[in-house]
Design a protein around this motif. Structure first.
Motif, PDB file in Angstrom:
ATOM      1  N   TRP A 132      12.542  13.760  -6.229  1.00 60.64           N
ATOM      2  CA  TRP A 132      12.723  14.027  -4.800  1.00 60.64           C
ATOM      3  C   TRP A 132      11.393  14.072  -4.063  1.00 60.64           C
ATOM      4  O   TRP A 132      11.238  13.514  -2.965  1.00 60.64           O
ATOM      5  CB  TRP A 132      13.476  15.348  -4.604  1.00 60.64           C
ATOM      6  N   VAL A 133      10.403  14.709  -4.667  1.00 64.43           N
ATOM      7  CA  VAL A 133       9.074  14.792  -4.041  1.00 64.43           C
ATOM      8  C   VAL A 133       8.461  13.405  -3.916  1.00 64.43           C
ATOM      9  O   VAL A 133       7.846  13.060  -2.902  1.00 64.43           O
ATOM     10  CB  VAL A 133       8.153  15.717  -4.869  1.00 64.43           C
ATOM     11  N   CYS A 134       8.646  12.571  -4.955  1.00 64.03           N
ATOM     12  CA  CYS A 134       8.108  11.211  -4.954  1.00 64.03           C
ATOM     13  C   CYS A 134       8.667  10.390  -3.792  1.00 64.03           C
ATOM     14  O   CYS A 134       7.925   9.704  -3.080  1.00 64.03           O
ATOM     15  CB  CYS A 134       8.431  10.551  -6.293  1.00 64.03           C
ATOM     16  N   LEU A 135       9.966  10.448  -3.573  1.00 65.95           N
ATOM     17  CA  LEU A 135      10.599   9.698  -2.489  1.00 65.95           C
ATOM     18  C   LEU A 135      10.082  10.155  -1.123  1.00 65.95           C
ATOM     19  O   LEU A 135       9.937   9.349  -0.198  1.00 65.95           O
ATOM     20  CB  LEU A 135      12.116   9.875  -2.556  1.00 65.95           C
ATOM     21  N   PHE A 136       9.783  11.416  -1.008  1.00 63.51           N
ATOM     22  CA  PHE A 136       9.350  11.979   0.270  1.00 63.51           C
ATOM     23  C   PHE A 136       7.883  11.685   0.562  1.00 63.51           C
ATOM     24  O   PHE A 136       7.497  11.481   1.721  1.00 63.51           O
ATOM     25  CB  PHE A 136       9.591  13.495   0.259  1.00 63.51           C
ATOM     26  N   THR A 137       7.044  11.647  -0.463  1.00 64.85           N
ATOM     27  CA  THR A 137       5.591  11.603  -0.235  1.00 64.85           C
ATOM     28  C   THR A 137       4.926  10.264  -0.552  1.00 64.85           C
ATOM     29  O   THR A 137       3.721  10.129  -0.333  1.00 64.85           O
ATOM     30  CB  THR A 137       4.895  12.689  -1.079  1.00 64.85           C
ATOM     31  N   ASN A 138       5.647   9.273  -1.042  1.00 69.35           N
ATOM     32  CA  ASN A 138       5.011   8.003  -1.416  1.00 69.35           C
ATOM     33  C   ASN A 138       4.181   7.380  -0.283  1.00 69.35           C
ATOM     34  O   ASN A 138       3.080   6.882  -0.526  1.00 69.35           O
ATOM     35  CB  ASN A 138       6.060   7.003  -1.901  1.00 69.35           C
ATOM     36  N   PRO A 139       4.664   7.387   0.981  1.00 70.15           N
ATOM     37  CA  PRO A 139       3.840   6.831   2.060  1.00 70.15           C
ATOM     38  C   PRO A 139       2.484   7.528   2.225  1.00 70.15           C
ATOM     39  O   PRO A 139       1.475   6.882   2.517  1.00 70.15           O
ATOM     40  CB  PRO A 139       4.715   7.041   3.305  1.00 70.15           C
TER      41      PRO A 139
END
Length: 314
Positions: A125-132
């Motif tokens: 979940w954190v990865c999807l939110f912070t990748n940008p």
């Protein structure tokens, strides 16, 4: 417990997030130059003329400081602070929330499998939110005076330029290896939890108690546990970090990407650099992340105590 009482698990959720956010900010502010060095090593495949070559971590720090100054050593600092603070805050919040869900379901102490699943789910979940944010950080860290294209002037300019020139999908370059890197956090937290339980058991067996209410563990213990778990995770998952960094590079002057996808990175890296190519920059990564993990967990555990979060809420 009355119907209006949210219970201790809900009551302490924001404290877990705050403790994680403080830990993330402290870590980045302390060790960011080593992160810059690691990223530049990772993207240097020996074939790009616009990427400087460094002999080792010390030479890289000296060269960047001499040619680019403090600004170069702290390039990408803004997205790193934002990304790390948000990531750790959200990670600790979700990780503890997911652990509580498993704990309620089993009614027993969590085993390594529960810790692994909790960390992996929170990491995804954190990865999807912070990748940008991480993509912008990578690009800011590797842009140097040798670049032919117009450099980004900062975090906001990078966001705006990427969106204008490459579209929204560009913000999710490297998402595949980023999701694979969920294993990194999962391994780190599982090892940390198991080493923590083992340490508590050993100290309890020896009759050691703690004045700070954490079952015998002190700041030094948390530092050692954090560093040990991080080093174990790095050795396992580092190639995914190299693949992600190379995918997240800025396109060439003609607009074409250096690599077309994760498999292309794997083939080209192995072809021209061998297995060593997948571990470029690992020395600076260990130098940065071992103490970083110590700082993170020490600050996290002590922030929990400072704001009154019970040690039993694990």
């Amino acid at each position: 417990m009355g119907a209006s009482d949210p219970g201790p698990s809900t009551r302490w959720e924001w404290q877990n997030a705050l403790a994680g956010a403080v830990a993330g900010f402290t870590t980045v502010a302390t060790l960011h130059p080593l992160d810059v060095v690691r990223t530049r090593f990772q993207v240097n495949d020996g074939r790009l003329a616009n990427v400087p070559c460094y002999k080792n971590t010390g030479h890289a720090l000296y060269s960047i400081g001499r040619s680019e100054g403090l600004r170069g050593l702290y390039s990408g600092f803004c997205p790193a602070v934002i990304g790390s603070t948000v990531s750790w805050g959200l990670y600790f919040l979700l990780y503890n929330k997911i652990k509580q869900r498993y704990s309620r379901g089993s009614g027993k102490d969590l085993n390594p499998g529960h810790h692994l699943l909790s960390a992996a789910e929170a990491g995804a979940w954190v990865c999807l939110f912070t990748n940008p944010i991480w993509l912008v950080k990578t690009r800011l860290q590797i842009q140097t005076p040798l670049l032919q294209t117009r450099p980004y002037t900062g975090f906001y300019d990078a966001l705006r330029t990427i969106l204008k020139d490459e579209g929204f999908r560009a913000f999710y370059k490297g998402l595949g290896p980023s999701l694979m890197l969920v294993s990194h956090g999962a391994i780190q937290f599982t090892v940390y939890e198991e080493l923590r339980k083992l340490s508590i058991h050993i100290k309890s067996h020896r009759g050691i108690t703690s004045q700070c209410g954490d079952k015998g563990l002190n700041t030094f213990d948390h530092a050692v546990l954090g560093a040990s778990s991080k080093m174990f995770a790095i050795m396992f998952s580092y190639p995914y970090q190299v693949i992600r960094s190379r995918l997240q590079q800025r396109p060439r002057i003609d607009g074409s990407a250096t690599y077309s996808g994760s498999w292309h990175v794997v083939k080209e890296t192995y072809r021209f650099e061998g297995l060593r190519g997948f571990y470029k920059g690992i020395t600076s990564s260990l130098l940065k992340n071992a103490p970083a993990a110590s700082i993170t967990f020490v600050v996290y555990e002590n922030t929990r105590k400072l704001i009154g979060l019970p040690s039993s809420e694990r």
